[in-house]
Design a protein around this motif. Structure first.
Motif, PDB file in Angstrom:
ATOM      1  N   THR A   1      44.676  49.014  -2.153  1.00  0.00           N
ATOM      2  CA  THR A   1      43.818  49.530  -1.038  1.00  0.00           C
ATOM      3  C   THR A   1      44.815  49.568  -0.046  1.00  0.00           C
ATOM      4  O   THR A   1      45.772  48.649   0.390  1.00  0.00           O
ATOM      5  N   SER A   2      44.741  50.682   0.699  1.00  0.00           N
ATOM      6  CA  SER A   2      45.863  50.873   1.836  1.00  0.00           C
ATOM      7  C   SER A   2      45.089  50.579   3.204  1.00  0.00           C
ATOM      8  O   SER A   2      43.975  50.749   3.291  1.00  0.00           O
ATOM      9  N   PHE A   3      45.684  50.253   4.118  1.00  0.00           N
ATOM     10  CA  PHE A   3      44.975  49.719   5.615  1.00  0.00           C
ATOM     11  C   PHE A   3      46.039  50.644   6.510  1.00  0.00           C
ATOM     12  O   PHE A   3      47.095  51.028   6.449  1.00  0.00           O
ATOM     13  N   TYR A   4      45.045  51.179   7.375  1.00  0.00           N
ATOM     14  CA  TYR A   4      45.673  51.964   8.481  1.00  0.00           C
ATOM     15  C   TYR A   4      45.268  51.251   9.953  1.00  0.00           C
ATOM     16  O   TYR A   4      43.962  50.902  10.057  1.00  0.00           O
ATOM     17  N   TYR A   5      46.149  51.775  10.882  1.00  0.00           N
ATOM     18  CA  TYR A   5      45.807  51.711  12.424  1.00  0.00           C
ATOM     19  C   TYR A   5      45.353  50.252  12.472  1.00  0.00           C
ATOM     20  O   TYR A   5      44.252  50.310  13.150  1.00  0.00           O
ATOM     21  N   PRO A   6      46.071  49.177  12.571  1.00  0.00           N
ATOM     22  CA  PRO A   6      45.711  48.042  13.035  1.00  0.00           C
ATOM     23  C   PRO A   6      45.579  47.851  14.698  1.00  0.00           C
ATOM     24  O   PRO A   6      46.599  48.418  15.431  1.00  0.00           O
ATOM     25  N   TYR A   7      44.738  47.251  15.119  1.00  0.00           N
ATOM     26  CA  TYR A   7      44.402  47.071  16.625  1.00  0.00           C
ATOM     27  C   TYR A   7      43.586  45.545  16.808  1.00  0.00           C
ATOM     28  O   TYR A   7      42.706  45.281  16.140  1.00  0.00           O
ATOM     29  N   TYR A   8      44.315  44.612  17.450  1.00  0.00           N
ATOM     30  CA  TYR A   8      43.651  43.629  17.688  1.00  0.00           C
ATOM     31  C   TYR A   8      43.204  43.501  19.212  1.00  0.00           C
ATOM     32  O   TYR A   8      43.903  43.655  20.264  1.00  0.00           O
ATOM     33  N   ASP A   9      41.927  42.848  19.010  1.00  0.00           N
ATOM     34  CA  ASP A   9      41.176  42.937  20.530  1.00  0.00           C
ATOM     35  C   ASP A   9      41.186  41.546  20.987  1.00  0.00           C
ATOM     36  O   ASP A   9      41.086  40.568  20.571  1.00  0.00           O
ATOM     37  N   ASP A  10      42.147  41.252  21.976  1.00  0.00           N
ATOM     38  CA  ASP A  10      42.386  39.960  22.463  1.00  0.00           C
ATOM     39  C   ASP A  10      41.333  39.170  23.148  1.00  0.00           C
ATOM     40  O   ASP A  10      41.020  38.140  22.735  1.00  0.00           O
TER      41      ASP A  10
ATOM     42  N   ALA B   1      49.843  43.171  20.340  1.00  0.00           N
ATOM     43  CA  ALA B   1      48.525  42.423  20.463  1.00  0.00           C
ATOM     44  C   ALA B   1      49.202  41.310  21.510  1.00  0.00           C
ATOM     45  O   ALA B   1      50.125  40.421  21.155  1.00  0.00           O
ATOM     46  N   LYS B   2      48.938  41.605  22.725  1.00  0.00           N
ATOM     47  CA  LYS B   2      49.390  40.419  23.838  1.00  0.00           C
ATOM     48  C   LYS B   2      48.944  38.944  23.672  1.00  0.00           C
ATOM     49  O   LYS B   2      49.723  38.176  23.772  1.00  0.00           O
ATOM     50  N   ALA B   3      47.751  38.810  23.262  1.00  0.00           N
ATOM     51  CA  ALA B   3      47.245  37.233  22.875  1.00  0.00           C
ATOM     52  C   ALA B   3      48.156  36.680  21.879  1.00  0.00           C
ATOM     53  O   ALA B   3      48.217  35.450  21.618  1.00  0.00           O
ATOM     54  N   LEU B   4      48.556  37.496  20.813  1.00  0.00           N
ATOM     55  CA  LEU B   4      49.405  37.044  19.679  1.00  0.00           C
ATOM     56  C   LEU B   4      50.909  36.987  20.035  1.00  0.00           C
ATOM     57  O   LEU B   4      51.776  36.686  19.297  1.00  0.00           O
ATOM     58  N   ASN B   5      51.236  37.833  20.987  1.00  0.00           N
ATOM     59  CA  ASN B   5      52.828  38.106  21.479  1.00  0.00           C
ATOM     60  C   ASN B   5      53.247  38.732  20.141  1.00  0.00           C
ATOM     61  O   ASN B   5      54.521  38.131  19.774  1.00  0.00           O
ATOM     62  N   SER B   6      52.630  39.474  19.681  1.00  0.00           N
ATOM     63  CA  SER B   6      52.997  40.133  18.342  1.00  0.00           C
ATOM     64  C   SER B   6      52.977  41.626  18.143  1.00  0.00           C
ATOM     65  O   SER B   6      51.922  42.256  18.821  1.00  0.00           O
ATOM     66  N   PHE B   7      53.769  42.372  17.103  1.00  0.00           N
ATOM     67  CA  PHE B   7      53.511  43.788  16.984  1.00  0.00           C
ATOM     68  C   PHE B   7      52.680  43.930  15.415  1.00  0.00           C
ATOM     69  O   PHE B   7      53.290  43.120  14.817  1.00  0.00           O
ATOM     70  N   LEU B   8      51.677  44.466  15.438  1.00  0.00           N
ATOM     71  CA  LEU B   8      51.159  44.773  14.396  1.00  0.00           C
ATOM     72  C   LEU B   8      51.250  46.350  13.821  1.00  0.00           C
ATOM     73  O   LEU B   8      51.525  47.217  14.782  1.00  0.00           O
TER      74      LEU B   8
END
Length: 641
Positions: A275-284, A227-234
């Motif tokens: 509950t399992s969560f999968y494939y996070p993707y952040y929309d800038d 996530a470029k806007a967060l400067n983070s890896f998810l």
């Protein structure tokens, strides 16, 4: 492994618990521990002994699906469906999706349409629209002009490699390959880890190595995104407590979504023991965090795609389902947004194989176009998923995962180069059919039709009870939209390419006037009660002067052909009326004239005026007189009709 990642991770997490038990398990215990081969065998024993319950019959059919035994799955599902006649049905959408998959891959292909039609009242209308569109698309692919160059990026192993994503000039991906110091489960299988490779100018990757930006742990870490806007890896990771796997009361180890700031701290974004969560993707652009999950007793089938609102990465809302336009009775995973298009994977029954990759246009904050299957240049008869793409040189560079036959391991990562965005471009029009006066009440069940620039029929839909309509077709540069309903006025308008592009981000409302709102009968006379110069009803006006000899029109009322000429000539006469009467030359003026005169002419002449009248000047004169009356603000002309 069949439901990519969902099955893979569930197997790794649950196998630890069940693998430590020494007693004999029941068929259901094996089933819920994801051991579909053993569960299927025990269900077959129960069937032979006559002890198989209805729920277990569905489980047995699912075991056949998960182990690729499609003929047995089809036979089992059909046998269950045919005896499942009570309302509500025991078979839900989730199992119906599996049944349709098995029919398409077995000798029962001819039954596909029959069961789809029979079950359709239980399915969302959006799903049926999606199915109709994609089944037609796959029968005659429309992306032949796209020349995909598929290549091996050089990072695959004999184990599962999947979930590629871009990070600067690197490709990150998930892998189950063995490695030095890597933890294994009770069966000696390695936990998922995140790897990185440098990309050269052609998209080929260097030898992969463990991605050190993600903190080490003894358990799963997978499906990264940057996530470029967060400067983070998810990414997702196993739930742990005190360094050990954490389980809920049913013995399930679920997967959480974590955030690792570049050169900074780690924190959990979404975490639930059940509950399992999968494939996070952040929309800038929107600040939304997209992900896949299977919340108990929620959603449209198996794993659905959701999003949450965030503020600088902090979760600010409950999960919001993307709805039935995207989510199906099957499983949806791996959301990715590129240039206002949502790419994702689904195993819905109208695809080419297991999981297929789809593209849907983001129309506005909460709606999407029909998801379009990317076709056989990307999708195979096996599982294809987790597509990412970006601009590269004069075209596009992308990657996806697949377990197609030529794969080295289970899942492999594939690269592709293409000139333009994958997926058929579509044209979507939406809005409301309503009465264009008063409180703008919706017109229910109105017919809406699309024709191309040459007059060829494209598609028809019916508005819902509130007049809401939506119609979508493959892109054309010019269309004519028509709307009608019995005892209502008629709408027709042509749009060029520029107007159509504008309408992709707007609603197009259609005005249809009810005849009963425009006329009333008093003392044996029909009176017009609508004043075209304001938005409401005006005083009653009777008509007489313009057609002194009414009797000569009676033969026309008995013509056997349709009245298309009268409806076609009105726009021409409207232009003449605007010119002669010196009215404002605006689209609103002309549309009001056309709307009113059509309603008026439909009242004078029954619906069967002959095409033979095309050259009759009397018809044109009558239309003009009607128009002249409509544009008169003060005169009170009368006609006994």
């Amino acid at each position: 492994m069949h439901l990519r990642l969902t099955f893979l991770l569930a197997f790794f997490g649950v196998a630890l618990v069940w693998g430590q038990r020494k007693d004999k398990y029941s068929a259901d215990e094996y089933f819920f521990a994801y051991n579909y081969i053993k569960a299927g065998q025990l269900y077959e024993q129960l069937e032979r002994s006559g002890q198989l319950t209805s729920a277990q019959q569905l489980n047995m059919a699912e075991c056949y699906i998960k182990t690729g035994q499609y003929q047995q799955a089809a036979d089992t599902y059909v046998a269950f469906y045919d005896k499942d006649t009570l309302s509500p049905r025991q078979m839900n959408g989730y199992h119906f999706n599996f049944m349709m998959q098995s029919l398409a891959k077995s000798s029962r292909k001819e039954d596909f349409g029959k069961y789809l039609q029979d079950f359709s009242p239980s399915l969302p209308k959006e799903l049926l629209e999606n199915a109709d569109f994609n089944l037609q698309l796959l029968s005659s692919p429309a992306d032949a002009d796209l020349n995909y160059e598929i290549f091996n990026p050089g990072i695959n192993s004999t184990q599962d490699d999947f979930a590629p994503t871009f990070y600067q000039n690197k490709l990150l991906f998930s892998s189950a390959r063995p490695g030095a110091g890597k933890s294994t489960n009770s069966k000696g299988m390695g936990y998922l880890e995140i790897y990185e490779s440098e990309l050269n100018e052609n998209g080929v990757a260097s030898f992969p190595k463990r991605f050190k930006e993600i903190p080490r742990s003894s358990y799963h870490k997978a499906t990264p995104s940057y996530a470029k806007a967060l400067n983070s890896f998810l990414y997702i990771l196993s739930n742990t407590k005190g360094g050990d796997l954490a389980f809920d009361e049913k013995g399930k180890n679920a997967l959480a979504i974590g955030q690792k700031v570049v050169d900074g701290k780690f924190n959990f974004l979404l975490k639930d023991l059940s509950t399992s969560f999968y494939y996070p993707y952040y929309d800038d652009l929107s600040g939304r965090l997209y992900f896949a999950a299977d919340f108990p007793d929620e959603g449209y089938g198996g794993t659905d795609i959701y999003y949450v609102y965030t503020n600088s990465g902090q979760i600010m809302s409950a999960p919001i389902n993307l709805g039935p336009r995207i989510n199906s009775p099957g499983n949806e995973i791996a959301p990715f947004i590129f240039e206002e298009s949502l790419f994702f994977a689904s195993d819905v029954f109208y695809g080419r194989g297991g999981m297929d990759i789809y593209r849907a246009n983001v129309e506005d904050a909460n709606s999407f176009s029909i998801p379009v299957n990317l076709g056989d240049q990307i999708n195979s008869a096996q599982d294809d998923f987790a597509l990412v793409i970006r601009n590269h040189r004069d075209g596009l560079l992308g990657y996806f995962a697949s377990n197609r036959k030529e794969s080295l391991g289970g899942d492999d990562v594939y690269g592709f180069r293409v000139d333009k965005k994958p997926g058929l471009k579509t044209l979507a029009l939406k809005g409301q059919v309503l009465k264009p006066y008063g409180n703008k009440e919706g017109v229910s069940n109105a017919l809406v039709e699309l024709y191309d620039g040459e007059g060829n029929f494209l598609k028809l839909v019916y508005a819902d009870e509130e007049g809401i309509y939506r119609v979508e077709v493959p892109w054309v540069n010019s269309i004519t939209l028509k709307a009608s309903k019995s005892r209502y006025s008629y709408f027709s308008q042509t749009f060029n390419e520029d107007a159509l592009r504008t309408l992709q981000n707007q609603n197009l409302d259609i005005g249809l006037s009810l005849y009963d709102d425009l006329v009333e009968k008093k003392e044996g006379r029909w009176l017009l009660v609508w004043n075209p110069w304001n938005s409401g009803k005006g005083k009653s006006i009777s008509l007489r002067r313009f057609l002194p000899d009414w009797t000569r029109w009676s033969p026309l009322c008995r013509c056997s052909q349709r009245h298309r000429f009268v409806l076609n000539v009105i726009p021409i006469v409207a232009e003449e009326a605007v010119r002669i009467l010196g009215l404002p030359n605006s689209g609103q003026t002309r549309s009001r004239i056309i709307l009113f005169s059509r309603a008026f002419l439909r009242r004078i002449f029954p619906m069967r005026l002959g095409l033979a009248s095309r050259k009759s000047p009397t018809i044109a004169r009558t239309a003009f007189f009607a128009l002249r009356f409509c544009t008169s603000k003060t005169s009170e002309h009368s006609l006994l009709c």
